[in-house]
Structures are given as structure tokens and as C-alpha cells.
Design an enzyme around this catalytic site. Structure first.
Site, mmCIF file in Angstrom:
data_model
loop_
_atom_site.group_PDB
_atom_site.id
_atom_site.type_symbol
_atom_site.label_atom_id
_atom_site.label_comp_id
_atom_site.label_asym_id
_atom_site.label_seq_id
_atom_site.Cartn_x
_atom_site.Cartn_y
_atom_site.Cartn_z
ATOM 1 N N HIS A 185 -0.530 -3.044 -3.990
ATOM 2 C CA HIS A 185 -1.533 -4.082 -4.257
ATOM 3 C C HIS A 185 -2.214 -3.875 -5.606
ATOM 4 O O HIS A 185 -3.271 -4.431 -5.857
ATOM 5 C CB HIS A 185 -2.604 -4.076 -3.161
ATOM 6 C CG HIS A 185 -2.076 -4.197 -1.777
ATOM 7 N ND1 HIS A 185 -1.324 -5.271 -1.374
ATOM 8 C CD2 HIS A 185 -2.175 -3.375 -0.689
ATOM 9 C CE1 HIS A 185 -0.990 -5.113 -0.092
ATOM 10 N NE2 HIS A 185 -1.478 -3.964 0.339
ATOM 11 N N HIS A 195 0.889 -8.475 2.616
ATOM 12 C CA HIS A 195 2.103 -7.700 2.869
ATOM 13 C C HIS A 195 3.257 -8.624 3.235
ATOM 14 O O HIS A 195 4.288 -8.176 3.731
ATOM 15 C CB HIS A 195 1.894 -6.720 4.024
ATOM 16 C CG HIS A 195 0.635 -5.923 3.893
ATOM 17 N ND1 HIS A 195 -0.552 -6.352 4.431
ATOM 18 C CD2 HIS A 195 0.394 -4.762 3.269
ATOM 19 C CE1 HIS A 195 -1.494 -5.458 4.142
ATOM 20 N NE2 HIS A 195 -0.951 -4.490 3.444
#
Lengths: 333, 333
Positions: free
Chosen positions: B56, B215
Site C-alpha cells: 500500500h 487488497h
């Protein structure tokens, strides 16, 4: 093609309008013809103006602000801006000490900035950036291409201009930074130009393009996909060979290492590339004392990255480190 | 899968090592177990620590520095870090006023940070972020997911902690910012987790996933690809509906509008999304007075973006505007 766009004709204006709205405290957008200026016009300094085809954001509009550019002229995607954009930008930004154009070496950009310079009612000079050591002459270029190293040129020249330096000094620093900078890029995928709607080039799942240009132009060769260390080693070797050809001894200088993402490569991979490139430089005796990692000169949605090395001296370090306040590069007070 | 990696086992360490080398002036990397701290440890303040699965970036390591985090614990890609990482990070960062964990609401993260908190020899508290209004309960989540709004929580809490505020005050501000923040994301493509080597989900060329998680978790629904204005309108509507459900009247507040890229979406498109989202907010009487556009909470190489709105008050504005000096977010002196 899946992109966040509405009508093809409006992509540029809608994107520029979003940029100007998001940074309304620091920039002003002018439309028809398009150019962007600092909101608070500088006084008594060389006005630094850049521009080129869109699709490389944050280059160049994202570098408008104190310590860097006074104005930028965005062309359509991968298309040169026109002389009228440059003339109006120069008139709006002129601050009594002349205009310095920073132009990436692509035939269309060079021609249009030259036309604008001839028509300008002010003194002007041009720094042509040509840091890409991948190829000499290319799809859109006579001579070497200007790529991510342009960011370093714009940062340093922008810093010097803030001190009140004259046009000749600003041009000299820009030329010096360019002469001490080399880049090479690798593409894993093609970009897709919105108006074309399909990939600019075809590339297989097990291939990479070594030396790709920031518009997807061909590079040195198509290669089989390999591990990152081997790819990065080839990039660093190409850069060091280029410096040697230009009679630099990289291991006698501190250097700035820029790992630039082309738009679709995760930061996690860019840092992995940095890790390898920095180690290879160290093995060659080069001291990396400045770093920049991220998407600074992109090629729309291309997966890939470029490695740039700039050989520093005290003057370049001073101007790299000085405060900058732009959307794309910001530090210092 | 084409990525800039060497051996799968080394992706995280090589990337973290590159991050630490590129920012050697401001961070220190500790390996086995992995955590990253500020190079110059703060004194007499609440230590703000975050962490979560990697992939991320720049979240969370990129937000370590003065005005934001004291330490971060990176797990493997899309995998929670472990309690030993959090314990050692807390011991290294503890500065005599307790530990505040900022944790995105995913089951693994929540469980591991809870275990660490129980074992800590220091006073601690936790802010759970849950700004994603797309779905309640999801692949890895009980309750709402924490996504890009986490950046705003980390920025504001980090700022307050620098003033010497106590643990309860820092937690209260974090909870307040989270409660006033809503996000929703859209995926145009899947990401590819390196260890999996193939897309996390399949999506057709004419489809988008509305409400996708960071995700690649399923969102609200699979939809037919549409023009950006229609997609962004649905995002803004979802956010405004969420605020109403939580008894906020968005048009009575100034707001921060964050357009976050998931990793493979060009900045040009993110600004186009901003343009539409800002207009829609204005039509609803919401004054966008702060903006952030770029890749701040990514999902590896996913093409897509999220819209986040944070309803401001004077305290949040003050802490958003205060100086911050990190790799991923930097402004002020």
C-alpha cells in the site's frame, strides 16, 4: 481501453481544471490557449517556463511554484504545445529579467519553442534537456531525448532564478545540470494514449523494452524479462558508459540517484530498483548523496521505470536542496 | 506476471532496504523482525505507530517523520505484521508518554495489534480506522475497512502528538477524524500479488468493481464500465449517503477531498476525477477547502482510484495544515 475519462475531446481540459482546482492556492489555469502560471507572479527574476505534451504528469504543471517553474504549457497527450501557448505564458510570467524556456529535446517541442522565442518581445534563452542515453535519434527526436533528468534541471534552474540571477547564469546552470545527467528507461508494458485507444506498442508477457522513451518510443532492444538486479545492472552500466564517453569520471563525484516510475509501477518496486542501483553505484565508488524515488516523469499508464544519475557539484547540490513549493516536489520552508 | 523483483522471498526486504537507503537522513530500518523508526527519536511525546500489510506504499512507512508517525511495522504483501514487530517498534519509539497504534480495520491487523498492546510494558491506546463506506464486513474484515482515510488520521494525530498532547487526546482526535471520514474505491483492473503471480480477481475489459477493497476484495457490485463522471457521481453519492446515515450534514462543513490512486492510474486521470468530485461536492453545498491528489494508499499495481471526503473542523484543519516531513507527505518548515 479502461480509463477514467469522459469525452476524448475533454480529457486535457478536465484534467487541467482538476489540477488547478486542487492547487488553487498556488496556480492559475488559463484556457484557450492553455497555460498555467503561479498564482502569485514573481517579481524581478528570470521567468522559467517549460512545457510539452501531456501524459507525463506531474511534469511540467506539477512543478510550477516558488523555487521551480513560473509557468508551464501543456500540449495534448504526447503532442507539443503550440507557440501561442508559450507566448501568452511568457507574457503572463515575464518578471523583467527575461524568459528561460526549458524544453525536452523532441522535434515538435524544439520547433515550437523556437518559434515562440523568435516572436517574444523579451530577451529569452532555452535549455534543451537531452539526458536519455538510450538512443541517439528516435521516433520524435534528432539527438538524445529529454526525460526524467528534466526534473533536476527545472529544480536547480528554478532555485537559481529565485536568487535574482540573470538569464545567462540560469541558462548556464541548466546546461551544466543537463550535461552531468544521464537516464535510461525500461518498459514492461506499453502505455495507452486515450485518443488511440490501444497500446502504443506490443510487448509479450516475457519481454521488456530496454531504453524505452517516455512516449513508448523504441529503445535499444527488446529483451527477455529477467530479474530486477540484471535489468538495473544494465541500466546503471549504460549510464556509466555514457558518462565515460562524455569524459566524466562518476566515481569522483557525489551523485543524485532518481528512480522514476512511468505510471503503473508500484512504489514498492521502485524502492527495490533503488536498492539495487544504489548498491551498484557504491560498488563503482560513486557516493549517492541525494535521492528521489517516485512518479516524477510518467508515460501515462506504462509499467516501467527509469534510472537517472546526476553528477553533483556544490552549486548543483545547493540548488537541489533549496526550498521548493510545488504540487509535485515540495520541501523546505 | 512482470514485476521488478528478484527472488520472491526477498521482495519485502529489498524494497524496505531501498526505502531506508533513499531516506537515510530521516528513517532507520530494523530487520528480523522488520520495523522502521524515525532516525532522530522524538522525546516526551506520544509515540504514533502504524503498520499493516505491504503493497500500500507510501502507507505506512512513507509517513514516518516529524509531524506524523514515529514508527511503522510492514507485514508481507497484504499480510498483517506480527506482534513482535509491533512490540519492538514500540520499545524503540516509546518517548515517555505512551503508544498510540493506528490500525486499519482488518481482522489480522486488529488481532495482532491487540496482542502487542496486551504485552506492552507501556500505556497504549488504539485508533481503528474504518473509513471505507463500500461494504460492512468483507473478505478480511468484520465491520468497515480502513482505507485511504487512514492517511488523514495519521497526519492529524501525528501533528497533535508533536504538541505534547497526552495519549487520550491523541486517541480522541484519531477517532474523531475517522468518524468524519468516508471513502469508496473503484477498480478497473486487479492487482497481482507477487507470491500469487496472477491477478487476485478477474475483471472484463468492459467492467469495473465499485467499492473494491485495497487488497482487491469484492466491493458492492460489478458494473459495466462507464464515463468518469458517472463513476465519480456514484462514489460521491455513496459517501454523502454514508454521512447522512451517521447524522452528519456534509454541507454544513468544510471538507478535505482526497483522490487516491491505487497504483496504476495516471495522475492525469486522478485530476480528472478530482475535477468531477469537487464539482459534485460544490453542487451539494460542500466547501472543499483542502485537497490531496495522488498515490497515497495503493493496492500494488491495481488500476483504480478512491474518493475520500473528510469533514473538517478547526481542530482537524489545524492539524492537517501543520508541518509534516515524511517521504510520502511533506510540507511546511
Amino acid at each position: 481501453m479502461k480509463k477514467f475519462i469522459n469525452h476524448l475531446d475533454n480529457v486535457l481540459v478536465e484534467s487541467l481544471s482538476g489540477f488547478a482546482a486542487a492547487h488553487a492556492d498556488s496556480v492559475t489555469l488559463h484556457l484557450d490557449p492553455h497555460f498555467i502560471t503561479r498564482k502569485n507572479k514573481a517579481v524581478n527574476k528570470v521567468a522559467i517556463i517549460s512545457g510539452g505534451g501531456s501524459g507525463h504528469e506531474p511534469l511540467h504543471s506539477g512543478y510550477i511554484g516558488v523555487g521551480m517553474l513560473d509557468a508551464a504549457c501543456p500540449g495534448h497527450v504526447f503532442t507539443s504545445p503550440t507557440p501561442d501557448q508559450m507566448l501568452l505564458a511568457a507574457e503572463a510570467a515575464h518578471a523583467d529579467k527575461g524568459i528561460l524556456f526549458i524544453v525536452k529535446n523532441y522535434a515538435g517541442d524544439v520547433m515550437n519553442f523556437e518559434m515562440a522565442a523568435e516572436m517574444l518581445p523579451f530577451e529569452s534563452a532555452t535549455v534543451l534537456t537531452s539526458d536519455d542515453c538510450a538512443v541517439i535519434n528516435s521516433t520524435y527526436t534528432n539527438g538524445r531525448r529529454g526525460v526524467a533528468g528534466t526534473v533536476i534541471v527545472e529544480k536547480c534552474v528554478g532555485s537559481l532564478a529565485e536568487t535574482g540571477a540573470n538569464l545567462q547564469a540560469c541558462k548556464a546552470l541548466g546546461d551544466k545540470v543537463n550535461s552531468r545527467t544521464a537516464s535510461i528507461g525500461v518498459a514492461l508494458t506499453s502505455c495507452i494514449v486515450p485518443a488511440a485507444g490501444r497500446p502504443t506498442f506490443n510487448i509479450d508477457d516475457n519481454e521488456l523494452e530496454m531504453g524505452v522513451g517516455i512516449h513508448g518510443e523504441p529503445g535499444r532492444r527488446r529483451e527477455t524479462m529477467r530479474e530486477a538486479d540484471a535489468i538495473v545492472r544494465d541500466c546503471v552500466d549504460a549510464i556509466l558508459t555514457d558518462f565515460k564517453t562524455r569524459n566524466f569520471e562518476p566515481n569522483k563525484h557525489e551523485a543524485l540517484l532518481l528512480i522514476n516510475g512511468f505510471g503503473a509501477t508500484p512504489l514498492m518496486e521502485l524502492y527495490l530498483i533503488y536498492n539495487t542501483a544504489a548498491k551498484l553505484c557504491k560498488q563503482q565508488g560513486i557516493q549517492i548523496s541525494r535521492s528521489l524515488v517516485g512518479n516524477y516523469t510518467t508515460a501515462l499508464d506504462m509499467a516501467g521505470a527509469s534510472v537517472t544519475l546526476c553528477l553533483l557539484d556544490d552549486e548543483i547540490k545547493q540548488h537541489w536542496d533549496s526550498p521548493v513549493h510545488t504540487a509535485g516536489l515540495r520541501w523546505g520552508s
